[in-house]
Write an enzyme that holds these catalytic residues in place. Structure first.
Site, PDB file in Angstrom:
ATOM      1  N   HIS A  62     -23.093 113.446 -39.308  1.00 37.55           N
ATOM      2  CA  HIS A  62     -23.446 111.979 -38.995  1.00 37.55           C
ATOM      3  C   HIS A  62     -22.209 111.219 -38.725  1.00 37.55           C
ATOM      4  O   HIS A  62     -22.328 110.432 -37.656  1.00 37.55           O
ATOM      5  CB  HIS A  62     -23.951 111.295 -40.475  1.00 37.55           C
ATOM      6  CG  HIS A  62     -24.366 109.977 -40.432  1.00 37.55           C
ATOM      7  ND1 HIS A  62     -24.957 109.256 -41.565  1.00 37.55           N
ATOM      8  CD2 HIS A  62     -24.026 108.820 -39.411  1.00 37.55           C
ATOM      9  CE1 HIS A  62     -25.189 107.706 -41.192  1.00 37.55           C
ATOM     10  NE2 HIS A  62     -24.677 107.720 -39.861  1.00 37.55           N
ATOM     11  N   PHE A 112     -25.533 107.102 -30.502  1.00 35.37           N
ATOM     12  CA  PHE A 112     -25.049 107.543 -31.616  1.00 35.37           C
ATOM     13  C   PHE A 112     -23.764 107.783 -31.944  1.00 35.37           C
ATOM     14  O   PHE A 112     -23.000 107.076 -32.661  1.00 35.37           O
ATOM     15  CB  PHE A 112     -25.959 108.847 -32.096  1.00 35.37           C
ATOM     16  CG  PHE A 112     -25.798 109.420 -33.564  1.00 35.37           C
ATOM     17  CD1 PHE A 112     -25.193 108.422 -34.559  1.00 35.37           C
ATOM     18  CD2 PHE A 112     -25.818 110.897 -33.934  1.00 35.37           C
ATOM     19  CE1 PHE A 112     -25.137 109.019 -35.808  1.00 35.37           C
ATOM     20  CE2 PHE A 112     -26.025 111.239 -34.967  1.00 35.37           C
ATOM     21  CZ  PHE A 112     -25.331 110.352 -36.083  1.00 35.37           C
ATOM     22  N   GLU A 116     -20.654 105.658 -33.661  1.00 32.39           N
ATOM     23  CA  GLU A 116     -19.833 106.137 -34.630  1.00 32.39           C
ATOM     24  C   GLU A 116     -18.438 105.920 -34.307  1.00 32.39           C
ATOM     25  O   GLU A 116     -17.547 105.511 -35.180  1.00 32.39           O
ATOM     26  CB  GLU A 116     -20.196 107.722 -35.103  1.00 32.39           C
ATOM     27  CG  GLU A 116     -21.493 108.008 -35.408  1.00 32.39           C
ATOM     28  CD  GLU A 116     -21.689 107.345 -37.226  1.00 32.39           C
ATOM     29  OE1 GLU A 116     -20.716 107.575 -37.830  1.00 32.39           O
ATOM     30  OE2 GLU A 116     -22.608 106.936 -37.222  1.00 32.39           O
ATOM     31  N   HIS A 120     -16.469 103.377 -36.878  1.00 33.16           N
ATOM     32  CA  HIS A 120     -15.605 103.993 -37.635  1.00 33.16           C
ATOM     33  C   HIS A 120     -14.323 104.583 -36.889  1.00 33.16           C
ATOM     34  O   HIS A 120     -13.220 104.656 -37.609  1.00 33.16           O
ATOM     35  CB  HIS A 120     -16.397 105.365 -38.341  1.00 33.16           C
ATOM     36  CG  HIS A 120     -17.685 104.793 -39.143  1.00 33.16           C
ATOM     37  ND1 HIS A 120     -17.502 104.092 -40.450  1.00 33.16           N
ATOM     38  CD2 HIS A 120     -19.050 104.701 -38.914  1.00 33.16           C
ATOM     39  CE1 HIS A 120     -18.726 103.953 -40.881  1.00 33.16           C
ATOM     40  NE2 HIS A 120     -19.442 104.461 -39.865  1.00 33.16           N
TER      41      HIS A 120
END
Ligand SMILES: *[C@@H]1O[C@H](CO)[C@@H](O)[C@H](O)[C@H]1NC(C)=O
Length: 226
Positions: A62, A112, A116, A120
């Site tokens: 993830h 995706f 990310e 992050h």
């Protein structure tokens, strides 16, 4: 004269002749978060397989998330450091296998990875650049044979229910570190094994014990088929 002394100093620092104090990375540790695709898809919202086809039945990445010891985390730290697909072109085929998207509508995965990195990854840019972020996350994932560890302990993705403590014990014995486990709900409201978090040091190279090992699951959880 002053200018010359200054440039000499900078040169010496560059050569590492002066030891600079270790830089504060701006966070305390990383979570490496792996997700079980069977649980991602077995929800009311459901999922879409990526354009490359159904991912293999294994835990996918993830993300790698900078975190604070107090339980909160930094996010979206540098809007000027936008995701650049050209920087990770050598990693894309590996990302598609190990960091597959399951969001709808079906897509290749760039959305995706962009999310990310921007949410992050930009918070760890004192430690690594965009290519390093994806490369190190893939390398960390490769060090845990999570599905094998669980299967060896008789814990299989077969829609059966298992004890949370048996899952955690199997991973602790097979890998050496206790993970944090999060659950979601299937359409019948059964709680199921969704995400497994491992803690990693701020250099993104060594696994560590999690500072706040708080699970988000009841004691008895389902391991969905995929
Ligand atoms: C947690 O720690 C970080 C970094 O020290 C700080 O910026 C943040 O405000 C803290 N958050 C809470 C909820 O205490």
């Amino acid at each position: 004269m002053i200018a010359n002394v200054w440039s000499l100093l900078k040169l010496l620092m560059f050569q590492g002749l002066f030891t600079s104090p270790p830089q504060d990375p701006g966070f305390d540790f990383f979570y490496l978060t792996l997700q079980w695709p069977g649980a991602y898809c077995d929800t009311k919202r459901s999922c879409c397989y990526p354009t490359t086809g159904k991912p293999t039945a294994d835990f996918g990445i993830h993300g790698l998330w900078p975190n604070y010891n107090n339980g909160s985390y930094p996010s979206n730290c540098d809007p000027n450091n936008e995701f650049d697909p050209s920087e990770i072109s050598d990693l894309v085929s590996t990302l598609q296998k190990k960091w597959p998207t399951l969001s709808c509508p079906s897509n290749e995965g760039y959305k995706f990875w962009e999310h990310e990195w921007e949410k992050h990854g930009t918070c760890s840019e004192s430690v690594m650049d965009q290519h390093g972020y994806f490369e190190k996350t893939l390398a960390l994932r490769d060090r845990i044979n999570l599905l094998q560890i669980l299967t060896d302990a008789g814990i299989e993705p077969n829609d059966e229910f298992y004890e949370l403590k048996d899952i955690k014990n199997a991973i602790e014995e097979g890998f050496g570190f206790t993970p944090v486990i999060h659950c979601n709900r299937d359409p019948e409201k059964n709680r199921q094994l969704h995400e497994i978090f491992f803690c990693v040091d701020t250099s993104a190279t060594e696994f560590i014990n999690c500072p706040r090992p708080r699970d988000g699951c009841p004691s008895h959880i389902q391991f969905a088929k995929f």
